[in-house]
Design an enzyme around this catalytic site. Structure first.
Site, PDB file in Angstrom:
ATOM      1  N   HIS A 253      35.758  41.307  40.424  1.00 27.36           N
ATOM      2  CA  HIS A 253      35.026  42.330  39.672  1.00 27.36           C
ATOM      3  C   HIS A 253      35.941  43.493  39.304  1.00 27.36           C
ATOM      4  O   HIS A 253      35.671  44.235  38.353  1.00 27.36           O
ATOM      5  CB  HIS A 253      33.853  42.867  40.493  1.00 27.36           C
ATOM      6  CG  HIS A 253      32.746  41.870  40.677  1.00 27.36           C
ATOM      7  ND1 HIS A 253      32.762  40.918  41.661  1.00 27.36           N
ATOM      8  CD2 HIS A 253      31.591  41.686  39.979  1.00 27.36           C
ATOM      9  CE1 HIS A 253      31.652  40.189  41.584  1.00 27.36           C
ATOM     10  NE2 HIS A 253      30.932  40.633  40.578  1.00 27.36           N
ATOM     11  N   ASP A 327      32.422  33.058  34.408  1.00 28.80           N
ATOM     12  CA  ASP A 327      31.908  34.159  35.216  1.00 28.80           C
ATOM     13  C   ASP A 327      31.720  35.340  34.268  1.00 28.80           C
ATOM     14  O   ASP A 327      32.166  35.309  33.110  1.00 28.80           O
ATOM     15  CB  ASP A 327      32.891  34.495  36.347  1.00 28.80           C
ATOM     16  CG  ASP A 327      32.194  35.136  37.541  1.00 28.80           C
ATOM     17  OD1 ASP A 327      31.068  35.653  37.380  1.00 28.80           O
ATOM     18  OD2 ASP A 327      32.781  35.114  38.635  1.00 28.80           O
TER      19      ASP A 327
END
Length: 1001
Positions: A253, A327
């Site tokens: 992230h 993702d």
């Protein structure tokens, strides 16, 4: 016949094609009838038993017709739009919603991935956006541990790491099924789960609890089970994060993590679950943003946009035919590499089908158009992904999409079955990894002095409350470790609970101070360490030598805390196995079995064949009693098959509505004293053959010799079949004409010869008990031998027990039963131990003691015996009474202790005089023979129990294995008032509800 079918199919296809060319998806939804007419098998197809859910890779004729017709109706821009699944939040404002409207209506995006919000808000938005879309949208959600990962007001199931300890794959499949049902109820087609990363790095900052563990086989078994559960409910499962995020030390992230393994290692470990799951029908895969040099030669090139990773390895080498998701493209692992729009194109060219969390769809579409002009993007490549997406939409049933019904949505997502499954999961997950000298389970409650010390920064209140339900457990706290250890010298066992937040993203580590304290606590005490956090929490502990027992409970939710306390006291056995290794101390698969003792545990009603909704009807009856001033309050408990499934308190201590009744409060249980205190001691004497059914009263109580009661047999005596009078108001002879106590019998302060406390500031002469016995023995026998309930039986039995055992009855019962059963809230004269504010008052006595009775026994004769009667005097709560009733139900055994034989119980639970119209057993009450009696008339003839004057009942049924306890103070403020609690059948109606709530006979 075949020609007819072909013409029919062709006609349907043409009709569907024309409709889709001319109308929006809003109207296209009307094509359901056509699709259904073409082939009823357009509903979700299932593979054979070895597969999971959908027939993903085989097209039916109806499916092909629908896909081809939709595809033929689409513009180039609409095809591009299908590739994007954009982020949606139901907790944001209209600016966000309007932006999504634009993406759906103008840019024709193919799906939404919902993040934070609430279920009803999300459902309404789903309906809104689906109505605006020409082609039904995919709705996706990260629900790794249930919808609560993203949505408030939804149920939180255990993390994968917790499931990694569960050895029963059927339970995990059941969980997947339950989560799948909830996702489907929310109109979700994709659950981006399970995480199948093999967490071989304890320092992994983002996977950790999200992984099933570090062993590839164990991870795969659980991932397959969860996948089967999802997909058998019609929800697509997405394996993530390919090629494997388990051994990273950074979070994708925020940056691009490195996975520096050889290709051989990746194929052997990280790819292993994917290969197994592909064979079993995994619907989709999510590709991670990882730097994997052995798979991608370009430096720091994310795997999510690597053609070699996505196409050559995932699709070609591993043969995956399902949908491939990136993702989230807003993650720094991807967005740091290329700008929005550019990263989308790169990801698609790499072989991904759906671009998740695209940040700038308009720019991306322009990039795609340019790539098409430049021939970087071909029709063949676009067709492959778009048609695959459409096939999946058909398989998900979106060809006949229906809006989400929101009316009962909250209840449908929070069903009683959720708790039922949660109990089972934790019963199978909690892991004992050390148990020196078999300190677990705690066996000898009578000799145990237990302290609880809390570490960590989250609540352990449910854990402590549950521990206290088994025996006295004292929370000990101090700011100084030396002072704390000094305080703990009074205890022989110290339970240390390490409680950390049940939120996956929170840190779970011990502080340096806590690690130091733990070692010092263990060095000075017998410590049971219970860790309500991930197993990796234990890594910094340098030595486990001085810690007697270590339990890993994994999470800190209420059910986890409750089940862990059950394990400590043996209500359940330990079944879990470690999913990861803990340094060199404990390895994967470690987990000790512990002994299961037959103590009451806790669970959801559905786990023992009862209905939560059915039991919920008890509340209306209880409230009726309180509103009707039949009693100020009550405690009600139901247990079945050794598990407490309902325990609630209602109302207040008095009609002033000032002090609410709590489960821990203790009531004057009146005549329940007979079977809670006196009878079990008599049964022990019978068991050891000190008594038999034909033993005469004169042989038990010497004072009876020579009286007309000398030859009463024990069987008649205990069956209320001995011609004894019901009772005598002994107190009246001790008062003057103005109902004041005579000095001959009483003093207002305790003194020599006057030490038996009747109530506050009133003491009766010690020898008055002799007068009670003489009066009973001198009383006239009834003329006719018939059933007549009498307190005299148990007053005389008290005399027998105290004279033969040379102890008072309160001491006998505490020593023989209460301390061993963990009935630490059961006693005579409770004010010697408990504060008055936890004892509801029983009566405002205006005729004898002239005060409010609160903590002093209501029964006058018991009060004149210093509060210790064989027939009355016990104070207790519902949980403690249930322990005694469960011991009876288990025919003399509880907590690993055999109190008396099964034969003895059976002998006492026999109705010897039913033929003569006497329903009683030996000491026990039994169901009525005619219309009126103590029960609802709906329990078995083998059931037994007793009622009490203050508004109590304790009843057990061997056939249904149910224990029912109702405690109240219906006698407050006036015991002489009409007994409406009895007249209106409150206790019986509740028992009827309990019986009706049985769903498994």
């Amino acid at each position: 016949m075949k020609n007819l079918v072909f013409k029919f199919l062709l006609f349907s296809a043409l009709s569907l094609f024309m409709v889709n060319c001319s109308v929006s998806k809003n109207n296209a939804a009307k094509n359901d009838k056509a699709a259904k007419t073409v082939d009823n098998s357009s509903k979700i197809k299932f593979l054979n038993q070895s597969k999971a859910g959908f027939n993903l890779f085989e097209d039916t004729p109806a499916e092909k017709i629908w896909v081809d017709s939709i595809y033929a109706s689409m513009t180039f821009e609409e095809k591009l739009g299908q590739l994007f699944m954009v982020a949606a939040y139901s907790n944001k404002d209209t600016v966000h919603f309007n932006a999504l409207d634009k993406l759906v209506k103008e840019y024709k995006v193919g799906g939404l991935i919902f993040f934070q919000g609430g279920p009803v808000r999300q459902a309404k938005l789903t309906n809104r956006f689906q109505a605006e879309s020409k082609i039904p949208l995919f709705i996706g959600n990260d629900a790794e541990w249930g919808l609560s990962m993203r949505l408030d007001s939804t149920y939180r199931y255990p993390w994968n790491m917790t499931l990694g300890a569960v050895q029963d794959m059927k339970l995990i499949e059941e969980l997947g099924s339950q989560m799948g049902k909830e996702a489907k109820r929310m109109g979700i087609q994709f659950n981006f789960a399970p995480v199948i990363d093999i967490n071989t790095n304890p320092n992994n900052p983002i996977i950790g609890n999200r992984s099933f563990g570090e062993d590839k086989d164990e991870v795969t078994k659980r991932a397959v089970a969860l996948m089967k559960g999802f997909q058998n409910q019609g929800v697509f499962s997405t394996g993530k994060h390919f090629p494997g995020h388990g051994d990273t030390e950074t979070d994708s992230h925020h940056t691009l993590p490195m996975v520096n393994f050889s290709k051989e290692r990746l194929e052997d470990v990280e790819f292993y679950p994917y290969k197994k799951m592909f064979d079993l029908g995994l619907a989709s895969v999510m590709v991670a943003h990882l730097n994997v040099p052995s798979l991608e030669s370009r430096p720091n090139y994310p795997s999510s946009i690597s053609y070699n990773v996505v196409t050559n390895i995932l699709k070609k080498q591993l043969g995956f035919q399902g949908l491939v998701f990136t993702d989230a493209l807003n993650m720094k692992g991807a967005s740091n590499f290329k700008k929005p729009g550019e990263i989308d194109l790169e990801a698609f060219l790499a072989g991904n089908d759906i671009l998740l969390f695209a940040e700038d769809v308009p720019t991306a579409i322009q990039k795609f158009k340019q790539a098409y002009t430049d021939t970087l993007l071909t029709d063949e490549r676009l067709d492959a992904s778009v048609k695959k997406i459409l096939r999946y939409k058909y398989k998900a049933g979106l060809n006949h999409y229906k809006p989400i019904e929101t009316t009962s949505l909250y209840n449908d997502l929070n069903r009683p079955l959720n708790d039922a499954l949660q109990y089972k999961l934790y019963e199978n997950a909690i892991t004992v990894i050390k148990n020196e000298n078999e300190i677990l389970p705690v066996k000898d409650l009578a000799q145990s002095k237990i302290a609880y010390v809390k570490l960590g920064d989250d609540s352990g209140s449910t854990f402590l409350t549950t521990l206290k339900k088994y025996t006295d457990v004292t929370e000990v706290a101090n700011q100084d470790i030396d002072s704390l250890n000094l305080d703990l010298k009074h205890y022989n066992t110290v339970i240390v609970g390490f409680h950390k937040s049940d939120k996956a993203w929170k840190k779970h580590e011990f502080t340096e101070k806590e690690l130091d304290w733990l070692q010092k606590l263990a060095a000075n005490n017998n410590v049971i360490l219970d860790v309500f956090a991930k197993p990796y929490t234990l890594l910094p502990i340098k030595s486990f030598d001085s810690i007697k027992s270590v339990i890993v409970t994994y999470q800190n939710g209420d059910i986890a805390q409750q089940v862990s306390a059950e394990l400590i006291f043996g209500a359940i056995e330990a079944k879990g196995k470690l999913p990861v290794s803990i340094g060199t101390f404990f390895k994967v698969g470690d987990g000790l079995a512990t002994q299961k003792l037959d103590r009451l545990g806790f669970t959801a009603p559905e786990n023992v064949g009862m209905s939560t909704e059915g039991l919920a009807k008890i509340e209306a009856i209880a409230q009726k009693a309180i509103d009707g001033k039949m009693t100020p309050g009550a405690q009600i408990l139901v247990a079945r098959k050794g598990k407490i499934i309902y325990q609630k308190s209602f109302g207040f201590h008095t009609y002033k509505n000032e002090t609410k009744v709590k489960n821990s409060d203790i009531y004057d249980i009146a005549s329940l004293t007979k079977i809670i205190s006196t009878l079990p001691n008599v049964m022990q004497d019978y068991d050891t053959q000190k008594l038999h059914l034909d033993t005469l009263l004169g042989d038990m109580v010497p004072q009876a010799k020579g009286t007309d009661k000398d030859s009463i047999r024990l069987k008649d005596f205990l069956s209320h079949y001995a011609r004894l009078q019901a009772w005598i108001p002994f107190y009246k002879t001790t008062l003057d004409g103005k109902q004041h106590p005579l000095k001959k019998y009483y003093k207002f302060t305790a003194g020599k010869g006057f030490e038996a406390e009747v109530t506050e500031n009133l003491y009766i002469r010690n020898d008055f008990n002799d007068s009670i016995i003489k009066t009973i023995l001198a009383s006239k026998l009834l003329d006719k031998k018939e059933y007549k309930y009498s307190d005299f039986t148990f007053i005389l039995l008290k005399e027998y027990l105290e004279k033969t055992r040379h102890k008072t009855l309160d001491a006998i019962s505490e020593e023989q039963f209460f301390s061993k059963l963990g009935m630490n809230n059961t006693l005579y004269n409770p004010l010697h131990k408990f504060d008055m504010d936890m004892i509801p008052p029983t009566e405002n006595d205006t005729y004898f003691r002239h005060q409010v009775l609160q903590g002093n026994v209501h029964d006058m004769a018991a009060a004149m015996q210093g509060g210790v009667g064989g027939h009355a005097g016990i104070f207790s709560n519902a949980a403690d009474v249930a322990k005694m009733m469960q011991m009876y139900l288990q025919k003399g055994s509880y907590g690993g202790i055999r109190f008396f034989s099964e034969k003895t119980f059976n002998d006492f639970n026999t109705c010897y005089f039913c033929a003569e119209g006497n329903r009683r057993g030996l000491g026990f009450d039994k169901p009525q023979l005619e219309k009126e009696g103590p029960t609802c008339g709906c329990v078995s003839k083998s059931s037994f129990g007793h009622t009490g004057f203050t508004g109590t009942i304790a009843w057990a049924d061997p056939e249904t294995e149910i224990v029912y306890v109702f405690l109240s103070n219906r006698t407050f403020p006036d015991s002489n008032a009409s007994n409406r609690l009895s007249k209106e059948n409150i206790r019986e109606d509740i028992q009827q509800i309990i019986q009706a709530a049985i769903i498994e006979k």
